[in-house]
Motif scaffolding. Structure first.
Motif, PDB file in Angstrom:
ATOM      1  N   PRO A   1      24.126 -36.023  14.344  1.00 51.55           N
ATOM      2  CA  PRO A   1      25.265 -36.841  13.892  1.00 51.55           C
ATOM      3  C   PRO A   1      26.315 -36.992  14.986  1.00 51.55           C
ATOM      4  N   ARG A   2      27.021 -38.094  14.946  1.00 49.70           N
ATOM      5  CA  ARG A   2      28.120 -38.348  15.876  1.00 49.70           C
ATOM      6  C   ARG A   2      29.403 -38.551  15.081  1.00 49.70           C
ATOM      7  N   GLN A   3      30.481 -37.979  15.547  1.00 51.70           N
ATOM      8  CA  GLN A   3      31.770 -38.277  14.937  1.00 51.70           C
ATOM      9  C   GLN A   3      32.238 -39.624  15.493  1.00 51.70           C
ATOM     10  N   LEU A   4      32.216 -40.642  14.656  1.00 49.17           N
ATOM     11  CA  LEU A   4      32.629 -41.973  15.120  1.00 49.17           C
ATOM     12  C   LEU A   4      34.152 -42.011  15.234  1.00 49.17           C
ATOM     13  N   GLN A   5      34.634 -42.856  16.147  1.00 48.51           N
ATOM     14  CA  GLN A   5      36.075 -43.041  16.340  1.00 48.51           C
ATOM     15  C   GLN A   5      36.435 -44.476  15.979  1.00 48.51           C
ATOM     16  N   GLY A   6      37.570 -44.648  15.345  1.00 48.28           N
ATOM     17  CA  GLY A   6      38.028 -45.991  14.997  1.00 48.28           C
ATOM     18  C   GLY A   6      38.122 -46.863  16.239  1.00 48.28           C
ATOM     19  N   ALA A   7      37.781 -48.145  16.101  1.00 49.99           N
ATOM     20  CA  ALA A   7      37.817 -49.061  17.251  1.00 49.99           C
ATOM     21  C   ALA A   7      37.976 -50.482  16.727  1.00 49.99           C
ATOM     22  N   THR A   8      38.232 -51.418  17.629  1.00 50.93           N
ATOM     23  CA  THR A   8      38.228 -52.830  17.256  1.00 50.93           C
ATOM     24  C   THR A   8      36.829 -53.363  17.545  1.00 50.93           C
ATOM     25  N   VAL A   9      36.169 -53.855  16.516  1.00 53.52           N
ATOM     26  CA  VAL A   9      34.775 -54.285  16.664  1.00 53.52           C
ATOM     27  C   VAL A   9      34.620 -55.694  16.087  1.00 53.52           C
ATOM     28  N   GLY A  10      33.589 -56.396  16.560  1.00 55.64           N
ATOM     29  CA  GLY A  10      33.393 -57.786  16.148  1.00 55.64           C
ATOM     30  C   GLY A  10      32.121 -57.932  15.338  1.00 55.64           C
ATOM     31  N   VAL A  11      32.199 -58.765  14.297  1.00 54.90           N
ATOM     32  CA  VAL A  11      31.059 -58.985  13.402  1.00 54.90           C
ATOM     33  C   VAL A  11      30.287 -60.217  13.875  1.00 54.90           C
ATOM     34  N   SER A  12      28.939 -60.129  13.919  1.00 55.98           N
ATOM     35  CA  SER A  12      28.154 -61.285  14.344  1.00 55.98           C
ATOM     36  C   SER A  12      27.401 -61.923  13.186  1.00 55.98           C
ATOM     37  N   ASP A  13      27.181 -61.224  12.104  1.00 53.70           N
ATOM     38  CA  ASP A  13      26.535 -61.809  10.923  1.00 53.70           C
ATOM     39  C   ASP A  13      26.873 -60.932   9.713  1.00 53.70           C
ATOM     40  N   ILE A  14      26.482 -61.380   8.540  1.00 57.85           N
ATOM     41  CA  ILE A  14      26.910 -60.718   7.301  1.00 57.85           C
ATOM     42  C   ILE A  14      26.560 -59.231   7.307  1.00 57.85           C
ATOM     43  N   ARG A  15      25.318 -58.939   7.636  1.00 54.10           N
ATOM     44  CA  ARG A  15      24.850 -57.555   7.476  1.00 54.10           C
ATOM     45  C   ARG A  15      25.361 -56.638   8.583  1.00 54.10           C
ATOM     46  N   SER A  16      25.541 -57.177   9.799  1.00 56.71           N
ATOM     47  CA  SER A  16      26.113 -56.307  10.833  1.00 56.71           C
ATOM     48  C   SER A  16      27.554 -55.998  10.453  1.00 56.71           C
ATOM     49  N   GLY A  17      28.223 -56.949   9.785  1.00 58.96           N
ATOM     50  CA  GLY A  17      29.579 -56.688   9.298  1.00 58.96           C
ATOM     51  C   GLY A  17      29.585 -55.539   8.309  1.00 58.96           C
ATOM     52  N   ALA A  18      28.613 -55.524   7.402  1.00 62.04           N
ATOM     53  CA  ALA A  18      28.543 -54.444   6.413  1.00 62.04           C
ATOM     54  C   ALA A  18      28.317 -53.101   7.115  1.00 62.04           C
ATOM     55  N   ALA A  19      27.501 -53.115   8.170  1.00 59.81           N
ATOM     56  CA  ALA A  19      27.244 -51.869   8.915  1.00 59.81           C
ATOM     57  C   ALA A  19      28.527 -51.356   9.545  1.00 59.81           C
ATOM     58  N   LEU A  20      29.342 -52.267  10.064  1.00 60.98           N
ATOM     59  CA  LEU A  20      30.575 -51.834  10.730  1.00 60.98           C
ATOM     60  C   LEU A  20      31.590 -51.313   9.715  1.00 60.98           C
ATOM     61  N   VAL A  21      31.602 -51.886   8.525  1.00 61.51           N
ATOM     62  CA  VAL A  21      32.469 -51.350   7.466  1.00 61.51           C
ATOM     63  C   VAL A  21      32.038 -49.915   7.151  1.00 61.51           C
ATOM     64  N   ILE A  22      30.742 -49.697   7.035  1.00 66.15           N
ATOM     65  CA  ILE A  22      30.236 -48.348   6.725  1.00 66.15           C
ATOM     66  C   ILE A  22      30.610 -47.373   7.843  1.00 66.15           C
ATOM     67  N   ALA A  23      30.452 -47.837   9.086  1.00 61.39           N
ATOM     68  CA  ALA A  23      30.810 -46.966  10.217  1.00 61.39           C
ATOM     69  C   ALA A  23      32.307 -46.648  10.180  1.00 61.39           C
ATOM     70  N   ALA A  24      33.118 -47.645   9.883  1.00 62.49           N
ATOM     71  CA  ALA A  24      34.577 -47.438   9.863  1.00 62.49           C
ATOM     72  C   ALA A  24      34.983 -46.478   8.745  1.00 62.49           C
ATOM     73  N   LEU A  25      34.212 -46.461   7.653  1.00 59.90           N
ATOM     74  CA  LEU A  25      34.481 -45.504   6.564  1.00 59.90           C
ATOM     75  C   LEU A  25      34.302 -44.065   7.058  1.00 59.90           C
ATOM     76  N   CYS A  26      33.363 -43.892   8.011  1.00 60.47           N
ATOM     77  CA  CYS A  26      33.027 -42.549   8.502  1.00 60.47           C
ATOM     78  C   CYS A  26      33.862 -42.156   9.714  1.00 60.47           C
ATOM     79  N   ALA A  27      34.584 -43.115  10.291  1.00 62.23           N
ATOM     80  CA  ALA A  27      35.229 -42.865  11.590  1.00 62.23           C
ATOM     81  C   ALA A  27      36.552 -42.128  11.446  1.00 62.23           C
ATOM     82  N   HIS A  28      36.923 -41.446  12.508  1.00 66.31           N
ATOM     83  CA  HIS A  28      38.266 -40.877  12.622  1.00 66.31           C
ATOM     84  C   HIS A  28      39.191 -41.998  13.006  1.00 66.31           C
ATOM     85  N   GLY A  29      40.298 -42.149  12.304  1.00 66.81           N
ATOM     86  CA  GLY A  29      41.300 -43.119  12.747  1.00 66.81           C
ATOM     87  C   GLY A  29      41.050 -44.521  12.235  1.00 66.81           C
TER      88      GLY A  29
END
Ligand code: EPU
Length: 426
Positions: free
Chosen positions: A354-382
């Protein structure tokens, strides 16, 4: 979004985007009205309603997911600027050709997730007696008189190709047989609708669909099936962030492969009739488990990005293979910017966690990659900022509101939808 909050509570699944899009296109097969319920209030269905109007139909919605479409008359051409905004517009070619004898559509080019070819659709129409002309920008399909039933062997089970051909075949003369047909739940829901309209479509949900065509289709009422991809997205989000979430109106039977993976990963699942409870206790370690996408009933490509976000939180290394689209790993770059360890090699992604994800500014390229980034942001610090978030509004109804109700900390900032994309939700 500020990460680190567990998800708790209940979330209700909306109607299926991909079923709704095909079913709305089917309104062009009859002059009578189609009354639809449980249409997801998302940008893509709003755009499909606009397209139906642009080709001569009428559309009325109540803002609560009920929409009536009536195509008393139909023209043959989908306006270019509309077709270009949604690749799913290719599904209109079959109904337009069958109803008017001609269908013209701006060529759907490649996009972020792959080449997205359509030659199987066109081979099918040719087998049914249509002349299909392809210019640099347009596809023009014409038939002299009615289409004829045909034996169509698909090289691969294309979803919108199967849908478009089935719809055309309902108005064609005689029997059409489609081999290697797509079996996705949205294809099945379209076929159920067509049968209610008076068509004779057999074998939906198997790889061989037979259509006895040439009947006059009538209007009907139909409730769109719940979206197994939205349900799967919330299940994966709950697994990644931890907590206890009950998903209501969850089509568990359509999600079996994904649920199998979640159990192997170490998530507790309780399947009831129409609900799915997803639990992950705080101390429980997730295990990395390999996954390869496949056509239904395999693991859906539309949940691959979300699963990758989950695997960044799992112990060990796993390989995620994308066999449906040749270029559907854009989210990996963004996940790595948040601290994930993902290496791409062709169609395989090696994820180590596992990796401790860190909050960042990220860009969405399609519907499902957007959902993945939301999930990652839920797990991230910050704090994370997700840009081009309008992609999410194309496919997820009330995503921000649903996650907030589950205890996530996120808010929508205005100006998420660029000019030309702003349409009233259906
Ligand atoms: N393909 C060909 N030739 C064809 C048709 C398809 O080579 O003639 C290839 C494509 O290039 C792709 C693969 O076959 O690599 C699968 O394509 P398919 O035609 O099945 O995809 P689609 O019909 O364009 C639908 C969904 C997608 C979903 C795919 C796969 C709709 C409106 N779209 O697309 O949904 O990913 O099936 O299941 O139903 C989404 O919801 O986010 C989404 C992208």
């Amino acid at each position: 979004m500020t990460g680190g909050h567990r998800l708790r509570g209940r979330v209700q699944v909306a109607g299926s985007k991909n079923a709704a899009l095909a079913i709305m296109a089917a309104s062009l097969l009859t002059p009578e009205p189609l009354h639809l319920r449980n249409v997801p209030r998302i940008l893509d269905t709003a755009l499909m309603a606009e397209i139906v109007q642009a080709v001569g139909g009428r559309s009325k919605h109540d803002g609560e997911g009920r929409i009536t479409l009536q195509a008393t008359q139909v023209t043959d051409r989908v306006p270019a600027q509309m077709a270009q905004r949604m690749r799913a517009s290719i599904v209109l070619l079959g109904p337009l050709l069958a109803r008017t004898g001609e269908g013209r559509l701006t060529r759907p080019g490649g996009d972020q997730i792959g080449a997205r070819r359509v030659e199987q659709h066109l081979r099918g129409f040719r087998a049914m007696g249509a002349q299909v002309e392809e210019t640099e920008h347009e596809i023009i399909a014409r038939s002299q008189g009615r289409l004829r039933g045909a034996r169509i062997v698909l090289d691969l089970p294309t979803v919108t190709g199967t849908e478009s051909l089935v719809m055309a075949a309902t108005l064609a003369e005689g029997r059409t047989e489609i081999f290697n047909a797509a079996r996705e739940p949205h294809v099945q829901d379209l076929c159920r609708l067509l049968n209610k309209m008076g068509a004779d479509v057999r074998g939906a949900g198997t790889d061989q669909i037979v259509i006895y065509g040439g009947r006059r289709l009538r209007g009907t009422d139909h409730q769109i099936v719940p979206d197994y991809l939205e349900a799967g997205t919330y299940a994966i989000a709950a697994a990644a962030a931890g907590g206890d979430v009950t998903i209501e109106e969850c089509p568990n039977e359509d999600l079996q492969q994904a649920l199998l993976k979640l159990e192997e990963v170490g998530v507790q699942l309780e399947q009831r009739n129409r609900t799915l409870r997803v639990r992950r206790d705080p101390g429980r370690t997730l295990q990395a488990v390999d996954m390869g996408t496949w056509v239904h009933p395999g693991f859906p490509t539309d949940l691959q990005a979300q699963y990758m976000a989950l695997m960044t939180q799992a112990q060990g290394s796993c390989v995620i293979s994308e066999y449906i689209f040749e270029n559907r790993f854009q989210h990996a770059t963004e996940l790595n910017r948040m601290g994930a360890s993902i290496e791409i090699n062709g169609r395989d992604a090696l994820v180590t966690g596992p990796r401790q994800l860190q909050g960042a500014t990220v860009g969405v390229s399609d519907i499902r990659s957007g959902a993945a980034l939301v999930i990652a942001a839920l797990c991230a610090h910050g704090v994370s900022a997700i840009e081009q978030a309008w992609h999410l509004d194309r496919g997820y109804e009330d995503l921000v509101e649903k996650f907030v109700a589950l205890g996530a900390d996120l808010e929508r900032r205005p100006a998420a939808v660029p000019a030309g994309r702003r349409v009233e939700p259906a």
